[in-house]
Design a protein around this motif. Structure first.
Motif, mmCIF file in Angstrom:
data_model
loop_
_atom_site.group_PDB
_atom_site.id
_atom_site.type_symbol
_atom_site.label_atom_id
_atom_site.label_comp_id
_atom_site.label_asym_id
_atom_site.label_seq_id
_atom_site.Cartn_x
_atom_site.Cartn_y
_atom_site.Cartn_z
ATOM 1 N N THR A 171 0.862 -1.184 0.000
ATOM 2 C CA THR A 171 0.000 0.000 0.000
ATOM 3 C C THR A 171 0.891 1.224 0.000
ATOM 4 O O THR A 171 1.786 1.356 0.835
ATOM 5 C CB THR A 171 -0.904 0.025 1.241
ATOM 6 N N ASN A 172 0.661 2.123 -0.981
ATOM 7 C CA ASN A 172 1.491 3.320 -1.045
ATOM 8 C C ASN A 172 0.830 4.473 -0.275
ATOM 9 O O ASN A 172 -0.287 4.346 0.240
ATOM 10 C CB ASN A 172 1.791 3.707 -2.496
ATOM 11 N N ALA A 173 1.548 5.585 -0.204
ATOM 12 C CA ALA A 173 1.075 6.721 0.598
ATOM 13 C C ALA A 173 -0.220 7.304 0.070
ATOM 14 O O ALA A 173 -0.933 8.016 0.800
ATOM 15 C CB ALA A 173 2.160 7.793 0.655
ATOM 16 N N LYS A 174 -0.580 7.024 -1.178
ATOM 17 C CA LYS A 174 -1.831 7.496 -1.745
ATOM 18 C C LYS A 174 -2.999 6.569 -1.431
ATOM 19 O O LYS A 174 -4.132 6.836 -1.844
ATOM 20 C CB LYS A 174 -1.700 7.623 -3.268
ATOM 21 N N GLY A 175 -2.715 5.472 -0.766
ATOM 22 C CA GLY A 175 -3.768 4.515 -0.454
ATOM 23 C C GLY A 175 -4.014 3.506 -1.552
ATOM 24 O O GLY A 175 -4.978 2.736 -1.484
ATOM 25 N N GLU A 176 -3.161 3.476 -2.569
ATOM 26 C CA GLU A 176 -3.308 2.520 -3.669
ATOM 27 C C GLU A 176 -2.630 1.200 -3.312
ATOM 28 O O GLU A 176 -1.591 1.176 -2.643
ATOM 29 C CB GLU A 176 -2.681 3.079 -4.940
ATOM 30 N N LEU A 177 -3.202 0.108 -3.794
ATOM 31 C CA LEU A 177 -2.595 -1.212 -3.640
ATOM 32 C C LEU A 177 -1.747 -1.498 -4.872
ATOM 33 O O LEU A 177 -2.268 -1.549 -5.988
ATOM 34 C CB LEU A 177 -3.665 -2.287 -3.487
ATOM 35 N N GLU A 178 -0.455 -1.678 -4.670
ATOM 36 C CA GLU A 178 0.451 -2.008 -5.771
ATOM 37 C C GLU A 178 0.825 -3.479 -5.686
ATOM 38 O O GLU A 178 1.217 -3.971 -4.623
ATOM 39 C CB GLU A 178 1.711 -1.151 -5.723
ATOM 40 N N VAL A 179 0.690 -4.159 -6.808
ATOM 41 C CA VAL A 179 1.086 -5.562 -6.895
ATOM 42 C C VAL A 179 2.240 -5.664 -7.890
ATOM 43 O O VAL A 179 2.047 -5.440 -9.088
ATOM 44 C CB VAL A 179 -0.087 -6.455 -7.337
ATOM 45 N N PRO A 180 3.471 -5.960 -7.421
ATOM 46 C CA PRO A 180 4.608 -6.057 -8.328
ATOM 47 C C PRO A 180 4.623 -7.406 -9.032
ATOM 48 O O PRO A 180 4.464 -8.457 -8.395
ATOM 49 C CB PRO A 180 5.810 -5.899 -7.390
ATOM 50 N N ALA A 181 4.807 -7.386 -10.333
ATOM 51 C CA ALA A 181 4.793 -8.612 -11.128
ATOM 52 C C ALA A 181 6.037 -8.666 -12.013
ATOM 53 O O ALA A 181 6.063 -8.050 -13.085
ATOM 54 C CB ALA A 181 3.529 -8.668 -11.984
ATOM 55 N N PRO A 182 7.092 -9.374 -11.594
ATOM 56 C CA PRO A 182 8.307 -9.505 -12.411
ATOM 57 C C PRO A 182 8.121 -10.564 -13.487
ATOM 58 O O PRO A 182 8.601 -11.690 -13.376
ATOM 59 C CB PRO A 182 9.369 -9.910 -11.383
ATOM 60 N N VAL A 183 7.404 -10.211 -14.539
ATOM 61 C CA VAL A 183 7.025 -11.150 -15.594
ATOM 62 C C VAL A 183 7.645 -10.705 -16.913
ATOM 63 O O VAL A 183 8.202 -9.622 -17.035
ATOM 64 C CB VAL A 183 5.495 -11.244 -15.716
ATOM 65 N N ASP A 184 7.505 -11.565 -17.928
ATOM 66 C CA ASP A 184 8.107 -11.288 -19.235
ATOM 67 C C ASP A 184 7.071 -10.938 -20.298
ATOM 68 O O ASP A 184 7.222 -9.964 -21.015
ATOM 69 C CB ASP A 184 8.921 -12.498 -19.697
ATOM 70 N N HIS A 185 6.026 -11.744 -20.404
ATOM 71 C CA HIS A 185 4.990 -11.491 -21.418
ATOM 72 C C HIS A 185 3.685 -12.089 -20.900
ATOM 73 O O HIS A 185 3.540 -13.309 -20.832
ATOM 74 C CB HIS A 185 5.376 -12.122 -22.756
ATOM 75 N N VAL A 186 2.759 -11.222 -20.520
ATOM 76 C CA VAL A 186 1.490 -11.666 -19.935
ATOM 77 C C VAL A 186 0.431 -11.724 -21.014
ATOM 78 O O VAL A 186 0.196 -10.734 -21.724
ATOM 79 C CB VAL A 186 1.038 -10.720 -18.805
ATOM 80 N N THR A 187 -0.201 -12.865 -21.141
ATOM 81 C CA THR A 187 -1.351 -13.019 -22.031
ATOM 82 C C THR A 187 -2.594 -13.278 -21.182
ATOM 83 O O THR A 187 -2.508 -13.675 -20.017
ATOM 84 C CB THR A 187 -1.126 -14.171 -23.025
ATOM 85 N N TRP A 188 -3.745 -13.044 -21.772
ATOM 86 C CA TRP A 188 -5.004 -13.116 -21.027
ATOM 87 C C TRP A 188 -5.443 -14.571 -20.916
ATOM 88 O O TRP A 188 -6.337 -15.049 -21.603
ATOM 89 C CB TRP A 188 -6.056 -12.269 -21.704
ATOM 90 N N THR A 189 -4.795 -15.293 -20.012
ATOM 91 C CA THR A 189 -5.152 -16.685 -19.760
ATOM 92 C C THR A 189 -6.232 -16.739 -18.678
ATOM 93 O O THR A 189 -6.557 -15.741 -18.036
ATOM 94 C CB THR A 189 -3.932 -17.480 -19.279
ATOM 95 N N GLU A 190 -6.742 -17.919 -18.447
ATOM 96 C CA GLU A 190 -7.749 -18.088 -17.402
ATOM 97 C C GLU A 190 -7.164 -17.730 -16.033
ATOM 98 O O GLU A 190 -7.847 -17.129 -15.197
ATOM 99 C CB GLU A 190 -8.261 -19.528 -17.402
ATOM 100 N N GLN A 191 -5.896 -18.089 -15.828
ATOM 101 C CA GLN A 191 -5.270 -17.775 -14.537
ATOM 102 C C GLN A 191 -5.117 -16.268 -14.340
ATOM 103 O O GLN A 191 -5.381 -15.734 -13.249
ATOM 104 C CB GLN A 191 -3.892 -18.448 -14.441
ATOM 105 N N VAL A 192 -4.691 -15.568 -15.389
ATOM 106 C CA VAL A 192 -4.532 -14.119 -15.285
ATOM 107 C C VAL A 192 -5.882 -13.456 -15.058
ATOM 108 O O VAL A 192 -6.021 -12.548 -14.217
ATOM 109 C CB VAL A 192 -3.855 -13.560 -16.556
ATOM 110 N N ALA A 193 -6.903 -13.896 -15.795
ATOM 111 C CA ALA A 193 -8.237 -13.326 -15.622
ATOM 112 C C ALA A 193 -8.752 -13.564 -14.204
ATOM 113 O O ALA A 193 -9.392 -12.686 -13.597
ATOM 114 C CB ALA A 193 -9.200 -13.928 -16.645
#
Length: 419
Positions: free
Chosen positions: A353-375
Protein backbone atom coordinates in the motif's frame (compact mmCIF):
# COMPACT_ATOMS: atom_id res chain seq x y z
CA UNK A 1 25.45 -31.03 -19.61
CA UNK A 2 21.88 -30.01 -19.12
CA UNK A 3 20.91 -28.34 -15.87
CA UNK A 4 17.32 -28.85 -14.76
CA UNK A 5 15.12 -25.98 -13.83
CA UNK A 6 11.75 -25.72 -12.17
CA UNK A 7 8.81 -24.73 -14.31
CA UNK A 8 7.26 -21.58 -12.88
CA UNK A 9 4.31 -23.34 -11.33
CA UNK A 10 4.90 -20.89 -8.53
CA UNK A 11 4.10 -18.03 -10.85
CA UNK A 12 0.82 -19.65 -11.85
CA UNK A 13 0.00 -20.35 -8.22
CA UNK A 14 0.78 -16.79 -7.25
CA UNK A 15 -1.79 -15.59 -9.74
CA UNK A 16 -4.15 -18.55 -9.25
CA UNK A 17 -7.79 -17.71 -9.78
CA UNK A 18 -10.17 -17.62 -6.87
CA UNK A 19 -12.82 -18.94 -9.21
CA UNK A 20 -13.12 -20.23 -12.77
CA UNK A 21 -13.56 -17.66 -15.50
CA UNK A 22 -15.47 -18.20 -18.69
CA UNK A 23 -14.92 -16.61 -22.04
CA UNK A 24 -12.20 -16.48 -24.65
CA UNK A 25 -8.68 -16.76 -23.34
CA UNK A 26 -5.25 -16.52 -24.93
CA UNK A 27 -2.45 -19.06 -24.77
CA UNK A 28 1.23 -18.52 -24.17
CA UNK A 29 3.06 -17.30 -27.25
CA UNK A 30 6.41 -18.04 -28.87
CA UNK A 31 8.78 -15.06 -28.78
CA UNK A 32 12.17 -14.33 -30.27
CA UNK A 33 15.15 -14.16 -27.92
CA UNK A 34 16.21 -10.99 -29.74
CA UNK A 35 13.01 -9.28 -28.58
CA UNK A 36 13.86 -9.97 -24.94
CA UNK A 37 17.64 -9.84 -24.58
CA UNK A 38 20.23 -7.33 -25.77
CA UNK A 39 22.18 -8.34 -28.87
CA UNK A 40 25.42 -8.84 -26.94
CA UNK A 41 23.76 -11.48 -24.75
CA UNK A 42 22.46 -13.59 -27.62
CA UNK A 43 25.80 -14.97 -28.75
CA UNK A 44 29.28 -15.01 -27.25
CA UNK A 45 32.60 -16.81 -27.62
CA UNK A 46 31.20 -19.89 -25.90
CA UNK A 47 27.41 -19.69 -26.05
CA UNK A 48 24.35 -19.11 -28.20
CA UNK A 49 20.84 -18.38 -26.96
CA UNK A 50 18.24 -20.29 -28.97
CA UNK A 51 16.02 -17.88 -30.85
CA UNK A 52 12.66 -19.50 -30.10
CA UNK A 53 11.52 -18.66 -26.57
CA UNK A 54 8.22 -20.16 -25.40
CA UNK A 55 6.10 -18.42 -22.77
CA UNK A 56 3.37 -19.73 -20.47
CA UNK A 57 1.30 -16.58 -20.09
CA UNK A 58 3.70 -15.14 -17.54
CA UNK A 59 7.36 -16.05 -18.06
CA UNK A 60 9.76 -16.72 -20.90
CA UNK A 61 11.81 -19.94 -21.08
CA UNK A 62 15.32 -19.60 -22.51
CA UNK A 63 17.68 -22.33 -23.66
CA UNK A 64 21.39 -21.64 -24.13
CA UNK A 65 23.83 -23.92 -25.91
CA UNK A 66 27.42 -23.57 -24.80
CA UNK A 67 30.79 -25.26 -24.90
CA UNK A 68 30.07 -26.39 -21.35
CA UNK A 69 26.61 -27.85 -21.73
CA UNK A 70 23.05 -26.71 -22.20
CA UNK A 71 21.67 -24.19 -19.74
CA UNK A 72 18.09 -23.09 -19.20
CA UNK A 73 16.67 -20.00 -17.56
CA UNK A 74 13.21 -18.80 -16.57
CA UNK A 75 12.73 -15.08 -17.09
CA UNK A 76 14.88 -12.33 -18.54
CA UNK A 77 16.89 -11.55 -15.37
CA UNK A 78 17.92 -15.17 -14.88
CA UNK A 79 18.77 -15.47 -18.58
CA UNK A 80 21.11 -12.49 -18.28
CA UNK A 81 22.75 -14.03 -15.24
CA UNK A 82 23.19 -17.36 -17.00
CA UNK A 83 24.99 -15.64 -19.89
CA UNK A 84 27.38 -14.03 -17.42
CA UNK A 85 27.90 -17.39 -15.71
CA UNK A 86 28.72 -19.12 -18.98
CA UNK A 87 31.32 -16.48 -19.78
CA UNK A 88 32.68 -16.85 -16.24
CA UNK A 89 33.04 -20.60 -16.78
CA UNK A 90 34.93 -19.88 -19.99
CA UNK A 91 37.24 -17.53 -18.10
CA UNK A 92 37.85 -20.12 -15.41
CA UNK A 93 38.54 -22.87 -17.93
CA UNK A 94 41.00 -20.66 -19.79
CA UNK A 95 42.63 -19.70 -16.49
CA UNK A 96 43.10 -23.38 -15.64
CA UNK A 97 45.08 -23.77 -18.87
CA UNK A 98 47.45 -20.93 -18.04
CA UNK A 99 50.91 -20.70 -16.53
CA UNK A 100 49.72 -19.01 -13.33
CA UNK A 101 47.33 -21.86 -12.61
CA UNK A 102 50.06 -24.44 -13.20
CA UNK A 103 52.44 -22.47 -10.98
CA UNK A 104 49.80 -22.27 -8.27
CA UNK A 105 49.23 -26.02 -8.36
CA UNK A 106 52.97 -26.64 -8.22
CA UNK A 107 53.42 -24.29 -5.29
CA UNK A 108 50.44 -25.74 -3.44
CA UNK A 109 52.32 -29.04 -3.36
CA UNK A 110 55.94 -27.96 -3.01
CA UNK A 111 55.52 -24.95 -0.73
CA UNK A 112 51.87 -24.63 0.32
CA UNK A 113 50.77 -21.69 2.40
CA UNK A 114 50.47 -22.29 6.13
CA UNK A 115 46.71 -22.80 6.07
CA UNK A 116 47.00 -25.80 3.78
CA UNK A 117 50.58 -26.98 4.42
CA UNK A 118 49.52 -30.36 5.76
CA UNK A 119 46.73 -31.03 3.28
CA UNK A 120 48.54 -32.15 0.14
CA UNK A 121 51.44 -34.54 0.54
CA UNK A 122 51.91 -36.16 -2.85
CA UNK A 123 53.05 -34.32 -5.98
CA UNK A 124 50.84 -33.67 -8.93
CA UNK A 125 51.31 -35.96 -11.89
CA UNK A 126 49.87 -33.83 -14.63
CA UNK A 127 47.80 -30.75 -15.30
CA UNK A 128 46.04 -31.38 -18.57
CA UNK A 129 45.26 -28.59 -20.96
CA UNK A 130 41.90 -29.96 -22.09
CA UNK A 131 39.01 -27.61 -21.24
CA UNK A 132 38.12 -27.73 -17.59
CA UNK A 133 40.34 -30.73 -16.79
CA UNK A 134 42.83 -30.89 -13.94
CA UNK A 135 43.79 -34.38 -12.92
CA UNK A 136 45.85 -36.43 -10.50
CA UNK A 137 47.09 -33.62 -8.29
CA UNK A 138 45.77 -34.74 -4.90
CA UNK A 139 47.48 -37.25 -2.73
CA UNK A 140 46.50 -38.12 0.81
CA UNK A 141 44.95 -35.44 2.95
CA UNK A 142 44.96 -34.83 6.68
CA UNK A 143 42.14 -36.42 8.63
CA UNK A 144 40.79 -33.01 9.63
CA UNK A 145 40.07 -32.11 6.04
CA UNK A 146 37.26 -34.52 5.27
CA UNK A 147 36.71 -37.31 2.79
CA UNK A 148 35.95 -35.38 -0.37
CA UNK A 149 39.57 -34.99 -1.40
CA UNK A 150 40.40 -38.53 -0.29
CA UNK A 151 38.00 -39.86 -2.91
CA UNK A 152 39.64 -37.67 -5.52
CA UNK A 153 43.03 -38.90 -4.38
CA UNK A 154 41.90 -42.53 -4.61
CA UNK A 155 40.65 -41.94 -8.13
CA UNK A 156 43.86 -40.22 -9.10
CA UNK A 157 45.99 -43.15 -7.87
CA UNK A 158 43.83 -45.83 -9.47
CA UNK A 159 44.35 -47.36 -12.86
CA UNK A 160 40.96 -46.15 -14.03
CA UNK A 161 40.15 -42.98 -15.96
CA UNK A 162 41.21 -39.70 -14.34
CA UNK A 163 38.59 -37.71 -12.44
CA UNK A 164 36.53 -35.31 -14.48
CA UNK A 165 36.66 -31.56 -14.01
CA UNK A 166 33.42 -31.75 -12.08
CA UNK A 167 34.73 -34.45 -9.76
CA UNK A 168 37.90 -32.48 -9.16
CA UNK A 169 35.93 -29.31 -8.48
CA UNK A 170 33.58 -31.04 -6.06
CA UNK A 171 36.47 -32.72 -4.27
CA UNK A 172 38.32 -29.45 -3.87
CA UNK A 173 35.17 -27.76 -2.65
CA UNK A 174 34.70 -30.40 0.05
CA UNK A 175 38.31 -30.02 1.14
CA UNK A 176 38.60 -26.27 0.93
CA UNK A 177 35.46 -25.40 2.85
CA UNK A 178 37.33 -26.52 5.98
CA UNK A 179 40.42 -24.44 5.26
CA UNK A 180 40.66 -21.02 6.87
CA UNK A 181 40.73 -18.25 4.31
CA UNK A 182 39.50 -20.23 1.32
CA UNK A 183 35.94 -18.94 1.63
CA UNK A 184 37.14 -15.33 1.35
CA UNK A 185 39.34 -16.28 -1.58
CA UNK A 186 36.36 -17.77 -3.39
CA UNK A 187 34.31 -14.65 -2.69
CA UNK A 188 37.05 -12.65 -4.38
CA UNK A 189 36.99 -15.02 -7.35
CA UNK A 190 33.24 -14.49 -7.70
CA UNK A 191 33.67 -10.73 -7.38
CA UNK A 192 36.30 -10.60 -10.12
CA UNK A 193 34.07 -12.67 -12.39
CA UNK A 194 30.95 -10.70 -11.53
CA UNK A 195 28.89 -13.75 -10.54
CA UNK A 196 26.87 -14.82 -7.53
CA UNK A 197 29.22 -16.69 -5.17
CA UNK A 198 26.25 -18.80 -4.07
CA UNK A 199 24.90 -19.51 -7.55
CA UNK A 200 23.03 -22.79 -7.99
CA UNK A 201 24.95 -23.42 -11.24
CA UNK A 202 26.99 -26.56 -10.36
CA UNK A 203 29.47 -26.24 -13.23
CA UNK A 204 30.28 -22.68 -12.19
CA UNK A 205 30.77 -23.75 -8.58
CA UNK A 206 33.09 -26.59 -9.58
CA UNK A 207 35.26 -24.36 -11.74
CA UNK A 208 35.43 -21.63 -9.06
CA UNK A 209 36.50 -24.18 -6.45
CA UNK A 210 39.17 -25.65 -8.70
CA UNK A 211 40.73 -22.41 -9.88
CA UNK A 212 40.48 -20.59 -6.55
CA UNK A 213 42.26 -23.49 -4.88
CA UNK A 214 45.23 -23.27 -7.24
CA UNK A 215 45.77 -19.57 -6.49
CA UNK A 216 44.91 -19.78 -2.79
CA UNK A 217 46.82 -22.94 -1.87
CA UNK A 218 49.74 -21.84 -4.04
CA UNK A 219 49.97 -18.52 -2.22
CA UNK A 220 49.48 -16.48 -5.39
CA UNK A 221 47.41 -13.31 -5.70
CA UNK A 222 44.02 -13.98 -7.22
CA UNK A 223 43.83 -12.78 -10.81
CA UNK A 224 40.93 -14.79 -12.05
CA UNK A 225 38.72 -12.16 -13.62
CA UNK A 226 41.68 -10.41 -15.22
CA UNK A 227 43.06 -13.61 -16.67
CA UNK A 228 40.76 -13.71 -19.68
CA UNK A 229 38.46 -10.69 -19.57
CA UNK A 230 39.06 -7.01 -19.26
CA UNK A 231 38.26 -5.07 -16.11
CA UNK A 232 35.51 -3.30 -18.04
CA UNK A 233 33.74 -6.54 -18.90
CA UNK A 234 34.08 -7.81 -15.34
CA UNK A 235 32.64 -4.57 -13.98
CA UNK A 236 29.75 -4.71 -16.39
CA UNK A 237 29.04 -8.26 -15.29
CA UNK A 238 29.02 -7.27 -11.63
CA UNK A 239 26.57 -4.48 -12.33
CA UNK A 240 24.37 -6.85 -14.30
CA UNK A 241 24.26 -9.45 -11.52
CA UNK A 242 23.33 -6.64 -9.15
CA UNK A 243 24.42 -8.11 -5.84
CA UNK A 244 25.15 -5.81 -2.89
CA UNK A 245 28.86 -5.26 -2.27
CA UNK A 246 28.78 -6.97 1.12
CA UNK A 247 27.88 -10.25 -0.58
CA UNK A 248 31.52 -10.38 -1.63
CA UNK A 249 33.11 -8.85 1.47
CA UNK A 250 31.39 -10.90 4.18
CA UNK A 251 31.59 -14.65 4.59
CA UNK A 252 28.36 -16.61 4.59
CA UNK A 253 28.32 -16.71 8.39
CA UNK A 254 29.06 -13.00 8.68
CA UNK A 255 26.36 -12.21 6.13
CA UNK A 256 23.85 -14.33 8.03
CA UNK A 257 24.67 -12.55 11.30
CA UNK A 258 24.33 -9.15 9.67
CA UNK A 259 20.96 -10.06 8.15
CA UNK A 260 19.69 -11.58 11.40
CA UNK A 261 20.40 -8.35 13.26
CA UNK A 262 18.58 -6.36 10.61
CA UNK A 263 15.52 -8.62 10.67
CA UNK A 264 15.39 -8.53 14.46
CA UNK A 265 15.41 -4.73 14.31
CA UNK A 266 12.40 -4.94 11.96
CA UNK A 267 10.52 -6.94 14.58
CA UNK A 268 10.78 -10.33 12.84
CA UNK A 269 10.48 -13.16 15.37
CA UNK A 270 13.46 -15.31 16.33
CA UNK A 271 11.69 -18.40 15.04
CA UNK A 272 11.04 -16.83 11.64
CA UNK A 273 14.65 -15.66 11.43
CA UNK A 274 15.95 -19.16 12.21
CA UNK A 275 13.71 -20.67 9.55
CA UNK A 276 14.74 -17.98 7.08
CA UNK A 277 18.43 -18.75 7.56
CA UNK A 278 18.07 -22.51 7.15
CA UNK A 279 15.36 -22.79 4.48
CA UNK A 280 16.88 -24.71 1.57
CA UNK A 281 15.49 -22.67 -1.37
CA UNK A 282 17.02 -19.51 0.12
CA UNK A 283 20.72 -19.29 -0.68
CA UNK A 284 22.85 -16.78 1.22
CA UNK A 285 22.61 -14.28 -1.63
CA UNK A 286 18.84 -14.72 -1.95
CA UNK A 287 18.38 -14.16 1.77
CA UNK A 288 20.51 -11.05 1.67
CA UNK A 289 18.65 -9.62 -1.32
CA UNK A 290 15.34 -10.06 0.52
CA UNK A 291 16.72 -8.35 3.62
CA UNK A 292 18.20 -5.45 1.63
CA UNK A 293 14.90 -4.94 -0.20
CA UNK A 294 13.01 -4.83 3.10
CA UNK A 295 15.57 -2.41 4.55
CA UNK A 296 14.77 -0.01 1.73
CA UNK A 297 11.10 0.09 2.87
CA UNK A 298 11.60 1.48 6.40
CA UNK A 299 8.10 2.91 6.82
CA UNK A 300 6.24 -0.15 5.58
CA UNK A 301 4.45 -2.16 8.23
CA UNK A 302 4.23 -5.92 7.78
CA UNK A 303 7.77 -6.76 6.74
CA UNK A 304 7.62 -9.86 8.92
CA UNK A 305 4.86 -11.22 6.68
CA UNK A 306 7.25 -11.13 3.74
CA UNK A 307 9.82 -13.18 5.66
CA UNK A 308 7.10 -15.74 6.42
CA UNK A 309 6.29 -15.81 2.71
CA UNK A 310 9.97 -16.35 1.87
CA UNK A 311 10.04 -19.20 4.38
CA UNK A 312 7.12 -20.78 2.52
CA UNK A 313 8.98 -20.82 -0.82
CA UNK A 314 8.85 -24.38 -2.09
CA UNK A 315 11.55 -23.97 -4.73
CA UNK A 316 14.40 -21.61 -5.65
CA UNK A 317 12.17 -20.42 -8.50
CA UNK A 318 9.53 -19.23 -6.07
CA UNK A 319 12.20 -17.45 -4.02
CA UNK A 320 13.55 -15.77 -7.16
CA UNK A 321 10.06 -14.56 -8.10
CA UNK A 322 9.58 -13.09 -4.63
CA UNK A 323 12.96 -11.35 -4.85
CA UNK A 324 12.02 -9.88 -8.21
CA UNK A 325 8.76 -8.53 -6.82
CA UNK A 326 10.45 -7.02 -3.75
CA UNK A 327 13.16 -5.51 -5.95
CA UNK A 328 10.49 -3.69 -7.98
CA UNK A 329 9.06 -2.19 -4.79
CA UNK A 330 12.51 -1.28 -3.47
CA UNK A 331 13.52 0.52 -6.67
CA UNK A 332 10.24 2.45 -6.80
CA UNK A 333 10.76 3.52 -3.19
CA UNK A 334 14.36 4.55 -3.81
CA UNK A 335 13.58 6.53 -6.97
CA UNK A 336 10.66 8.36 -5.38
CA UNK A 337 8.07 6.73 -7.65
CA UNK A 338 6.23 5.52 -4.55
CA UNK A 339 6.38 5.54 -0.78
CA UNK A 340 5.07 2.44 0.91
CA UNK A 341 3.27 2.32 4.22
CA UNK A 342 2.37 -1.36 4.46
CA UNK A 343 3.23 -4.73 2.96
CA UNK A 344 0.89 -7.66 2.64
CA UNK A 345 0.72 -11.10 1.07
CA UNK A 346 -1.99 -11.79 -1.50
CA UNK A 347 -2.09 -15.55 -1.67
CA UNK A 348 1.58 -16.05 -2.57
CA UNK A 349 2.21 -12.65 -4.09
CA UNK A 350 3.48 -9.63 -2.15
CA UNK A 351 1.50 -6.42 -2.30
CA UNK A 352 2.18 -2.93 -0.99
CA UNK A 353 0.00 0.00 0.00
CA UNK A 354 1.49 3.32 -1.05
CA UNK A 355 1.08 6.72 0.60
CA UNK A 356 -1.83 7.50 -1.75
CA UNK A 357 -3.77 4.51 -0.45
CA UNK A 358 -3.31 2.52 -3.67
CA UNK A 359 -2.60 -1.21 -3.64
CA UNK A 360 0.45 -2.01 -5.77
CA UNK A 361 1.09 -5.56 -6.89
CA UNK A 362 4.61 -6.06 -8.33
CA UNK A 363 4.79 -8.61 -11.13
CA UNK A 364 8.31 -9.50 -12.41
CA UNK A 365 7.03 -11.15 -15.59
CA UNK A 366 8.11 -11.29 -19.23
CA UNK A 367 4.99 -11.49 -21.42
CA UNK A 368 1.49 -11.67 -19.94
CA UNK A 369 -1.35 -13.02 -22.03
CA UNK A 370 -5.00 -13.12 -21.03
CA UNK A 371 -5.15 -16.68 -19.76
CA UNK A 372 -7.75 -18.09 -17.40
CA UNK A 373 -5.27 -17.77 -14.54
CA UNK A 374 -4.53 -14.12 -15.28
CA UNK A 375 -8.24 -13.33 -15.62
CA UNK A 376 -8.89 -15.04 -12.31
CA UNK A 377 -6.31 -12.91 -10.57
CA UNK A 378 -7.47 -9.67 -12.18
CA UNK A 379 -11.03 -10.30 -11.03
CA UNK A 380 -10.30 -11.40 -7.47
CA UNK A 381 -12.85 -10.11 -5.01
CA UNK A 382 -10.62 -10.20 -1.92
CA UNK A 383 -8.28 -7.29 -2.71
CA UNK A 384 -10.45 -4.57 -1.20
CA UNK A 385 -11.85 -1.39 -2.67
CA UNK A 386 -8.60 0.59 -2.92
CA UNK A 387 -7.36 1.57 -6.39
CA UNK A 388 -5.13 -1.20 -7.74
CA UNK A 389 -1.87 -0.88 -9.72
CA UNK A 390 -0.26 -3.80 -11.52
CA UNK A 391 3.41 -2.79 -11.53
CA UNK A 392 4.90 -5.12 -14.11
CA UNK A 393 8.04 -5.74 -16.09
CA UNK A 394 7.91 -7.06 -19.64
CA UNK A 395 4.81 -6.74 -21.79
CA UNK A 396 1.07 -7.24 -21.50
CA UNK A 397 -0.82 -8.38 -24.55
CA UNK A 398 -3.60 -6.10 -25.78
CA UNK A 399 -6.17 -8.51 -24.40
CA UNK A 400 -4.41 -8.64 -21.03
CA UNK A 401 -4.16 -4.84 -20.86
CA UNK A 402 -7.84 -4.49 -21.69
CA UNK A 403 -8.78 -7.22 -19.23
CA UNK A 404 -6.91 -5.65 -16.34
CA UNK A 405 -8.29 -2.19 -17.06
CA UNK A 406 -11.84 -3.53 -17.30
CA UNK A 407 -11.33 -5.19 -13.92
CA UNK A 408 -10.34 -1.82 -12.43
CA UNK A 409 -6.55 -2.10 -12.56
CA UNK A 410 -4.04 0.47 -13.77
CA UNK A 411 -1.10 -1.29 -15.45
CA UNK A 412 2.25 0.42 -14.80
CA UNK A 413 5.23 -0.88 -16.73
CA UNK A 414 8.67 -0.62 -15.14
CA UNK A 415 12.16 -1.78 -16.08
CA UNK A 416 13.45 -5.10 -14.87
CA UNK A 417 15.08 -4.56 -11.48
CA UNK A 418 18.86 -4.70 -11.35
CA UNK A 419 18.59 -8.09 -9.62
Amino acid sequence: MKYPFVLPIACVAMFAPAFAQTGTFEQGVMLSAASLLPAESLRGPSHRVRDHVPTDGFMAFFTMDSDFGTFEAVGVPQARRRVIEIEAIRTLVETSRGDLFAEGMKRSIEQPIAAVRNIVTNPVETVRSAPGTVVRFFGKVGSAVGRGAERIADQASSDGPPPTAGEVGRGIGNVAKNVAGFERAKLETARQLGVDPYSDNPRLQEEMDKVTWAFFAGGLPLRVGAAAVSAGVALAATNLVGLPAETYSLTEGELAARDARSLAAMGVTDEDIRTFQTHAPLSASRRHLIVVALESLPKAAGRGRIIQQANASATPGEAEFLIGALSILAERQQTGAAEYTALTVLGRLPGATNAKGELEVPAPVDHVTWTEQVAGFANRDDLGAAPKLLVHTGNLSQAATAGFMTAGWKPVRVAYPSR
